[in-house]
Design an enzyme around this catalytic site. Structure first.
Site, PDB file in Angstrom:
ATOM      1  N   GLY A   1       0.839  -1.198   0.000  1.00 25.98           N
ATOM      2  CA  GLY A   1       0.000   0.000   0.000  1.00 25.98           C
ATOM      3  C   GLY A   1       0.862   1.231   0.000  1.00 25.98           C
ATOM      4  O   GLY A   1       2.074   1.165  -0.235  1.00 25.98           O
TER       5      GLY A   1
ATOM      6  N   GLU B   1      -2.006   1.789  -6.018  1.00 24.99           N
ATOM      7  CA  GLU B   1      -0.874   1.224  -5.273  1.00 24.99           C
ATOM      8  C   GLU B   1      -0.620  -0.235  -5.654  1.00 24.99           C
ATOM      9  O   GLU B   1       0.524  -0.681  -5.712  1.00 24.99           O
ATOM     10  CB  GLU B   1      -1.106   1.346  -3.770  1.00 24.99           C
ATOM     11  CG  GLU B   1      -0.942   2.755  -3.220  1.00 24.99           C
ATOM     12  CD  GLU B   1       0.523   3.224  -3.218  1.00 24.99           C
ATOM     13  OE1 GLU B   1       1.421   2.376  -3.299  1.00 24.99           O
ATOM     14  OE2 GLU B   1       0.741   4.440  -3.151  1.00 24.99           O
TER      15      GLU B   1
ATOM     16  N   GLU C   1       2.960  -1.279  -6.971  1.00 29.88           N
ATOM     17  CA  GLU C   1       3.821  -2.128  -6.145  1.00 29.88           C
ATOM     18  C   GLU C   1       3.833  -3.581  -6.587  1.00 29.88           C
ATOM     19  O   GLU C   1       4.863  -4.249  -6.479  1.00 29.88           O
ATOM     20  CB  GLU C   1       3.371  -2.071  -4.667  1.00 29.88           C
ATOM     21  CG  GLU C   1       3.694  -0.767  -3.998  1.00 29.88           C
ATOM     22  CD  GLU C   1       3.626  -0.852  -2.477  1.00 29.88           C
ATOM     23  OE1 GLU C   1       3.097  -1.841  -1.940  1.00 29.88           O
ATOM     24  OE2 GLU C   1       4.110   0.097  -1.840  1.00 29.88           O
TER      25      GLU C   1
ATOM     26  N   PRO D   1      -3.236   6.303  14.885  1.00 30.57           N
ATOM     27  CA  PRO D   1      -2.191   6.885  14.047  1.00 30.57           C
ATOM     28  C   PRO D   1      -0.918   6.040  14.014  1.00 30.57           C
ATOM     29  O   PRO D   1      -0.592   5.374  14.990  1.00 30.57           O
ATOM     30  CB  PRO D   1      -1.918   8.243  14.715  1.00 30.57           C
ATOM     31  CG  PRO D   1      -2.327   8.057  16.137  1.00 30.57           C
ATOM     32  CD  PRO D   1      -3.471   7.094  16.114  1.00 30.57           C
TER      33      PRO D   1
ATOM     34  N   GLU E   1      11.353  -7.183  -1.469  1.00 32.15           N
ATOM     35  CA  GLU E   1      10.847  -8.507  -1.842  1.00 32.15           C
ATOM     36  C   GLU E   1       9.443  -8.650  -1.273  1.00 32.15           C
ATOM     37  O   GLU E   1       9.049  -7.903  -0.380  1.00 32.15           O
ATOM     38  CB  GLU E   1      11.750  -9.618  -1.287  1.00 32.15           C
ATOM     39  CG  GLU E   1      11.817  -9.633   0.228  1.00 32.15           C
ATOM     40  CD  GLU E   1      12.657 -10.784   0.784  1.00 32.15           C
ATOM     41  OE1 GLU E   1      12.496 -11.920   0.309  1.00 32.15           O
ATOM     42  OE2 GLU E   1      13.447 -10.530   1.707  1.00 32.15           O
TER      43      GLU E   1
END
Ligand SMILES: [Zn+2]
Length: 170
Positions: free
Chosen positions: A69, A85, A89, A105, A140
């Site tokens: 993400g 994303e 990715e 948070p 990885e």
């Protein structure tokens, strides 16, 4: 995160409190820096009783693991950010199965500043086989037992995985 100088005009910023919250105001142009958290979107991808994790190639927390993400972009919905994303990715399109929750948070120290993120988590199904595309971002990828996680970068990832495990039947 605090600003010592105004990013708009370069003048010194003056710290002040509004309600109970710290802010800074530019003495010249009046710009106010509100310390708002930044939203991120991340995915739980599950297969054969395992989940997909990424080993972080860059800071903060390089070498630790996290869910795939990243940060949302301006003008983007959470679902659009999630899809982007996953393309960036893992080189996959996805089906978004459900929202798992919003956690944080999350402490995210970067560029000498203390930042905090608010993290949105989806359960997603990849269309095709995820691969680590950008090795400067993701060193990885690996499949892990969600009950036996490696060294994780963000506690909110672990919270989201635990929350999902409560309602899933893997
Ligand atoms: Zn200014």
């Amino acid at each position: 995160m605090t600003f010592k100088f105004c990013p708009l005009c370069g003048s010194p910023m003056t710290p002040f409190m509004e309600d109970e919250f710290p802010r800074e105001k530019c003495g010249k142009c009046g710009w106010i820096h509100y310390h708002n958290p930044r939203p991120t979107v991340s995915a739980i991808i599950s297969r054969d009783e395992k989940i997909l994790l990424c080993r972080r190639a860059a800071g903060p927390f390089a070498g630790k693991w996290d869910l795939p993400g990243g940060f949302m972009e301006e003008g983007e919905s959470a679902e659009a950010g999630m899809r982007r994303e996953m393309r960036e990715e893992l080189k996959v399109e996805i089906e978004i199965e459900k929202l798992i929750g919003v956690f944080g948070p999350s402490y995210y120290p970067f560029g000498g500043q203390d930042n905090y993120n608010i993290d949105i988590y989806y359960l997603v199904i990849p269309v095709g086989e995820p691969v680590a595309v950008d090795k400067s971002d993701v060193a990885e990828i690996g499949w892990f037992d969600p009950n036996n996680l490696p060294d994780m970068a963000f506690p909110s990832n672990v919270e989201a995985i635990k929350s999902w495990l409560k309602t899933s039947i893997i």
